[in-house]
Design an enzyme around this catalytic site. Structure first.
Site, PDB file in Angstrom:
ATOM      1  N   HIS A 107       1.473  -8.299   3.234  1.00 56.92           N
ATOM      2  CA  HIS A 107       0.165  -8.722   2.679  1.00 56.92           C
ATOM      3  C   HIS A 107      -0.167 -10.161   3.067  1.00 56.92           C
ATOM      4  O   HIS A 107      -0.746 -10.909   2.286  1.00 56.92           O
ATOM      5  CB  HIS A 107       0.144  -8.594   1.152  1.00 56.92           C
ATOM      6  CG  HIS A 107       0.263  -7.183   0.651  1.00 56.92           C
ATOM      7  ND1 HIS A 107      -0.822  -6.413   0.320  1.00 56.92           N
ATOM      8  CD2 HIS A 107       1.344  -6.406   0.434  1.00 56.92           C
ATOM      9  CE1 HIS A 107      -0.418  -5.222  -0.090  1.00 56.92           C
ATOM     10  NE2 HIS A 107       0.900  -5.181  -0.029  1.00 56.92           N
ATOM     11  N   ASN A 180      -3.109  -1.578  -5.012  1.00 55.85           N
ATOM     12  CA  ASN A 180      -3.629  -1.312  -3.669  1.00 55.85           C
ATOM     13  C   ASN A 180      -4.923  -0.515  -3.767  1.00 55.85           C
ATOM     14  O   ASN A 180      -5.300  -0.074  -4.858  1.00 55.85           O
ATOM     15  CB  ASN A 180      -2.608  -0.481  -2.869  1.00 55.85           C
ATOM     16  CG  ASN A 180      -1.430  -1.326  -2.369  1.00 55.85           C
ATOM     17  OD1 ASN A 180      -1.513  -2.540  -2.289  1.00 55.85           O
ATOM     18  ND2 ASN A 180      -0.351  -0.665  -2.039  1.00 55.85           N
ATOM     19  N   HIS A 371       2.641 -11.087  -9.427  1.00 57.64           N
ATOM     20  CA  HIS A 371       3.920 -10.441  -9.740  1.00 57.64           C
ATOM     21  C   HIS A 371       3.682  -9.280 -10.703  1.00 57.64           C
ATOM     22  O   HIS A 371       3.107  -9.485 -11.779  1.00 57.64           O
ATOM     23  CB  HIS A 371       4.857 -11.484 -10.374  1.00 57.64           C
ATOM     24  CG  HIS A 371       6.230 -10.980 -10.662  1.00 57.64           C
ATOM     25  ND1 HIS A 371       6.687  -9.754 -10.229  1.00 57.64           N
ATOM     26  CD2 HIS A 371       7.263 -11.537 -11.332  1.00 57.64           C
ATOM     27  CE1 HIS A 371       7.922  -9.590 -10.620  1.00 57.64           C
ATOM     28  NE2 HIS A 371       8.302 -10.651 -11.301  1.00 57.64           N
TER      29      HIS A 371
HETATM   30  C1  HEM Z   1       9.736  -1.889  -3.746  1.00 54.40           C
HETATM   31  C2  HEM Z   1       8.505  -1.921  -3.337  1.00 54.40           C
HETATM   32  C3  HEM Z   1       7.808  -3.212  -3.017  1.00 54.40           C
HETATM   33  C4  HEM Z   1       8.317  -4.431  -2.730  1.00 54.40           C
HETATM   34  C5  HEM Z   1       9.789  -4.813  -2.670  1.00 54.40           C
HETATM   35  C6  HEM Z   1       7.218  -5.326  -2.497  1.00 54.40           C
HETATM   36  C7  HEM Z   1       7.339  -6.628  -2.118  1.00 54.40           C
HETATM   37  C8  HEM Z   1       6.296  -7.472  -1.879  1.00 54.40           C
HETATM   38  C9  HEM Z   1       6.414  -8.821  -1.417  1.00 54.40           C
HETATM   39  C10 HEM Z   1       7.729  -9.501  -1.088  1.00 54.40           C
HETATM   40  C11 HEM Z   1       5.163  -9.341  -1.338  1.00 54.40           C
HETATM   41  C12 HEM Z   1       4.782 -10.749  -0.929  1.00 54.40           C
HETATM   42  C13 HEM Z   1       4.526 -11.520  -2.187  1.00 54.40           C
HETATM   43  C14 HEM Z   1       4.340 -12.974  -1.984  1.00 54.40           C
HETATM   44  O1  HEM Z   1       4.840 -13.543  -1.011  1.00 54.40           O
HETATM   45  O2  HEM Z   1       3.713 -13.586  -2.872  1.00 54.40           O
HETATM   46  C15 HEM Z   1       4.272  -8.339  -1.753  1.00 54.40           C
HETATM   47  C16 HEM Z   1       2.939  -8.497  -1.852  1.00 54.40           C
HETATM   48  C17 HEM Z   1       2.127  -7.533  -2.355  1.00 54.40           C
HETATM   49  N1  HEM Z   1       2.477  -6.269  -2.758  1.00 54.40           N
HETATM   50 FE1  HEM Z   1       4.262  -5.475  -2.743  1.00 54.40          FE
HETATM   51  N2  HEM Z   1       6.078  -4.651  -2.659  1.00 54.40           N
HETATM   52  C18 HEM Z   1       6.394  -3.349  -2.973  1.00 54.40           C
HETATM   53  C19 HEM Z   1       5.562  -2.336  -3.234  1.00 54.40           C
HETATM   54  C20 HEM Z   1       4.240  -2.511  -3.455  1.00 54.40           C
HETATM   55  C21 HEM Z   1       3.373  -1.527  -3.995  1.00 54.40           C
HETATM   56  C22 HEM Z   1       3.775  -0.103  -4.398  1.00 54.40           C
HETATM   57  C23 HEM Z   1       2.168  -2.102  -4.114  1.00 54.40           C
HETATM   58  C24 HEM Z   1       0.937  -1.520  -4.691  1.00 54.40           C
HETATM   59  C25 HEM Z   1       0.951  -0.945  -5.843  1.00 54.40           C
HETATM   60  C26 HEM Z   1       2.259  -3.460  -3.645  1.00 54.40           C
HETATM   61  C27 HEM Z   1       1.239  -4.372  -3.633  1.00 54.40           C
HETATM   62  C28 HEM Z   1       1.350  -5.645  -3.186  1.00 54.40           C
HETATM   63  C29 HEM Z   1       0.236  -6.542  -3.060  1.00 54.40           C
HETATM   64  C30 HEM Z   1      -1.206  -6.250  -3.443  1.00 54.40           C
HETATM   65  C31 HEM Z   1       0.726  -7.719  -2.534  1.00 54.40           C
HETATM   66  C32 HEM Z   1      -0.101  -8.937  -2.171  1.00 54.40           C
HETATM   67  C33 HEM Z   1      -0.234  -9.857  -3.335  1.00 54.40           C
HETATM   68  C34 HEM Z   1      -1.083 -11.027  -2.928  1.00 54.40           C
HETATM   69  O3  HEM Z   1      -2.290 -10.819  -2.654  1.00 54.40           O
HETATM   70  O4  HEM Z   1      -0.555 -12.140  -2.883  1.00 54.40           O
HETATM   71  N3  HEM Z   1       3.539  -3.678  -3.259  1.00 54.40           N
HETATM   72  N4  HEM Z   1       4.986  -7.190  -2.067  1.00 54.40           N
END
Ligand code: HEM
Length: 757
Positions: A107, A180, A371
């Site tokens: 992202h 999402n 988070h």
């Molecule tokens: C085990 C599954 C997942 C892991 C380990 C994970 C991990 C991460 C990580 C490491 C980031 C970067 C965050 C940052 O640097 O601030 C991120 C961002 C994000 N994740 Fe996940 N994610 C997972 C599943 C999902 C799922 C299922 C969704 C949706 C429901 C999702 C939605 C998002 C979104 C929207 C962001 C961006 C947040 C922003 O705009 O800063 N992720 N995720």
């Protein structure tokens, strides 16, 4: 804002004073213009403490020393070496050298905005969350939209899931819905997330391709992961190429819990429903936009907010009683499943409005840290094994991305609710904690800060009963990998099915390893035979009979593969109209608000026609933009002057929702001489957009569309006989503009699609 006083006798000169005053007024005016007076200002006021705009101020070092010469470094003689002593140069260069932080691991590409959320009526029956009790309360929010796979500078129009992350600064602390625009996910267990992301990111040996899933490693992984098939249907659909971030749904994905004052829990799924409807572009268009304007979505969001067209979504909830947990065809804890809206309706409980652009991209959009684990009393988690892993991941990644444990103090992240605890120190600590004690319990500080009872808002976790063996396992109730993929495919309109088939042909066509394509065809055959055969045809293959049992590599080393085979559970519904974008009953195509309409003209255009059309479009909330052979001003046949917004060099049909060609013989002649003008209309037609032409403009579009253009004479008048093409050879009437507006509201006229294949 700086409160520094000017040094006596060294004040600014009078001319400078006036210039600075004007500048300060402009800054203030811009700030006021961008802020909806109805907004809850709690977060905006909070951010003001750290806002600086330099209006009317001297240039200084970071230590506050005024700088006299910002053009030349300190040297030993005019042509001599630079001196190490030059603290002004050293400071400036050092800060610059450290300007970058790591981009998000996923992202990375995103755009964000401020706004507020307001509940329609008290939800006290379901949740004790304070901001969901009071319909008069406006809770400040910050929302970041993103793509997943591409890096920070990648194109907005990649085929990808869009992140839809909402931070609500409630009076009881921050609640983040990190969702999402697709309601399911690729995998069921967090254990596989790093593998999924490694597979989709550019391949590690050559860092190709950027922001694209159309490559071997992604499809290699997917072809071994039957649980991803439901998500694959969504990602191959038009949902993955939205027209605008303002025109897509959002989903919390996982099942959460609502907890009320009596501690009664219910399951809940969260939805965001866009009030501008649900719209996409077509794939050919997406690829062209990526070249013409890689910031298309970012610009669209920014401009809409600057223009006062504040994007809105309604928050929807699907609530399930605990006793009904086991009553579905799937497991509520499985993030690869939806609860179809036809089974549990979505109740719309409040509205999110985005009404203010960030002041600084880095400080706000880049440094915001969402988070899933940020919840408030009244909301709680479930045991969804994907969510459970996320609960660990976000803080962990932010510790390194934002450089230490104090990122919660960064202005965009800090809550409006007060923060008091005994956590101390660490890199970049901002808070100056006073006093002798940093532990609890204590007597030296009268026990402060003290714990809050539940009646005082203290958070308690929902006391879910757990009586279990410690196992590394997955429930057999998670093994129906195809039924909802089939439900999704069957719920699409014919054009949408065609788009999924073509997307798969494109993606798998870019895969170089034949065995991966074959394994994918075997998986697609489990979703729908017709789908698999059509994709196979495009790849010059047949669906392999020997792989009629798809491979499932989600088997532990000592697991019995027979126990991991996908199972089909018979479904209570065969289609769900809410899954289609075209036939979705939640989004009637009844508005053209904020759509961009290209008006193609040159000197000598029909003034009356353009005035009538522009008036009608503006009244309907759309934005007409003039596109002419050159920039500057165009003059109509009757002397009316119009500012040209774009030349054919800087505009392209893919950046607009519809096209209008007014008459005026000289104007049409000028268009005919201009390279790119015919292509503009032709391409808009190919992408199934609404096109209107009046007077001699009809001849122009007939020339652009050649054999595709035909007219009928049924009403005694010649009119275009093609869906979404509105023509009139006489004066522009209210009927004519109304017909064009209806055609734009349809968004796309898919009937035309096959004729363009
Ligand atoms: C085990 C599954 C997942 C892991 C380990 C994970 C991990 C991460 C990580 C490491 C980031 C970067 C965050 C940052 O640097 O601030 C991120 C961002 C994000 N994740 Fe996940 N994610 C997972 C599943 C999902 C799922 C299922 C969704 C949706 C429901 C999702 C939605 C998002 C979104 C929207 C962001 C961006 C947040 C922003 O705009 O800063 N992720 N995720």
């Amino acid at each position: 804002m700086s409160t520094r006083k000017t040094i006596k006798g060294k004040d600014k000169g009078p001319a400078k004073k006036v210039a600075n005053k004007v500048q300060a007024q402009q800054v203030e005016a811009r700030r006021n213009a961008k802020t909806d007076p109805g907004n809850n200002d709690a977060k905006i006021n909070d951010l003001q403490k750290n806002t600086e705009d330099s209006a009317g101020e001297f240039l200084t070092t970071n230590h506050g020393v005024r700088i006299n010469d910002n053009q030349n470094s300190l040297k030993a003689g005019e042509r001599g070496a630079t001196l190490l002593e030059d603290f002004i140069l050293r400071e400036k260069i050092t800060h610059f050298d450290h300007e970058r932080i790591p981009e998000r691991v996923v992202h990375a590409r995103g755009s964000a905005a401020h706004g507020y959320f307001q509940v329609y009526e008290s939800m006290a029956q379901y949740t004790k969350a304070g901001f969901l009790q009071d319909a008069s309360l406006k809770t400040p929010v910050f929302v970041r939209f993103s793509t997943v796979a591409g890096s920070r500078g990648s194109t907005d129009l990649a085929r990808d899931v869009r992140g839809f992350a909402v931070k609500l600064y409630t009076q009881e602390g921050n609640w983040d819905i990190v969702g999402n625009n697709i309601p399911v996910f690729f995998i069921q267990d967090a254990m596989k997330f790093p593998d999924l992301v490694h597979a989709v990111k550019p391949e590690p040996h050559n860092e190709i391709p950027q922001a694209a899933s159309a490559h071997d490693t992604f499809w290699d992984f997917i072809s071994l992961m039957p649980e991803s098939m439901h998500m694959i249907m969504w990602v191959m659909s038009d949902r993955a190429i939205p027209r605008s971030l303002r025109m897509m749904e959002g989903f919390g994905v996982h099942t959460f819990r609502f907890i009320n004052e009596k501690n009664k829990a219910r399951f809940v799924k969260f939805h965001w429903k866009p009030l501008l409807g649900l719209h996409a572009v077509v794939w050919d268009e997406a690829q062209k936009i990526s070249g013409k304007d890689p910031d298309f979505h970012r610009r669209d969001l920014w401009e809409a907010i600057e223009n006062g067209d504040f994007p809105e979504w309604e928050l929807g909830v699907q609530i399930v009683e605990e006793k009904d947990e086991q009553s579905f065809d799937f497991d509520l804890l499985d993030p690869t499943k939806i609860i179809p809206e036809e089974i549990v309706p979505v109740r719309r409980i409040g509205k999110l409005t985005l009404n203010r652009n960030p002041d600084n991209f880095f400080a706000e959009t880049e440094q915001v840290a969402f988070h899933v684990g940020n919840i408030v009393p009244g909301i709680d988690f479930t045991n969804d094994p994907l969510m459970q892993g996320r609960l660990f991941s976000y803080t962990d990644t932010q510790l390194i991305r934002l450089g230490g444990p104090n990122f919660h103090e960064i202005p965009i992240n800090r809550p409006v609710a007060p923060v008091h605890n005994n956590q101390r120190d660490g890199y970049m600590r901002q808070t100056v904690n006073r006093g002798q004690t940093s532990y609890e319990p204590n007597t030296l500080r009268g026990g402060c800060p003290f714990q809050a009872g539940v009646d005082m808002g203290g958070f308690t976790s929902y006391a879910e009963r757990i009586d279990a063996q410690k196992v590394r396992a997955r429930s057999a109730s998670f093994f129906d990998h195809f039924s909802q993929a089939t439900l999704f495919f069957n719920s699409q309109s014919e054009p949408e099915k065609g788009h999924i088939i073509r997307a798969l042909r494109f993606e798998l066509g870019k895969v170089e390893t034949p065995a991966i394509r074959e394994r994918m065809l075997a998986l697609l055959a489990q979703v729908d035979n017709g789908l698999a055969n059509s994709v196979a045809e495009g790849l010059g293959l047949t669906v392999p009979a020997k792989l009629d049992k798809p491979m499932n590599m989600s088997v532990p080393a000592d697991g019995d593969p027979r126990k991991f085979q996908p199972k089909r559970v018979s479904q209570s519904i065969e289609t769900s109209p809410a899954l289609s974008m075209v036939e979705n009953p939640n989004f009637p195509n009844d508005t053209i608000k904020t759509r961009k309409i290209a008006v193609l003209l040159g000197d000598g255009f029909d003034d009356a026609a353009v005035a009538e059309m522009n008036k009608a479009l503006l009244t309907a909330g759309a934005t007409p933009k003039t596109v002419a052979p050159r920039l500057g001003v165009v003059t109509g046949a009757n002397g009316e002057s119009l500012k040209v917004d774009f030349s054919f060099l800087t505009a392209s049909s893919v950046l607009f929702d519809a096209v209008y060609v007014p008459g005026g013989d000289a104007s049409i002649e000028a268009l005919k001489r201009c390279e790119g003008s015919n292509e503009f209309v032709e391409e808009a037609f190919k992408h199934c957009k609404a096109i209107a032409a009046s007077g001699s403009g009809v001849g122009f579009i007939a020339q652009s569309l050649r054999e595709k253009f035909s007219e009928s004479n049924t009403t005694g008048k010649l009119v275009a006989a093609i869906a979404g093409v509105v023509t009139g050879r006489g004066a522009v009437t209210a009927n004519f503009t109304a017909e064009f507006i209806k055609a734009i509201a349809q968004h796309r006229h898919w009937e035309r699609e096959n004729s363009t294949e």
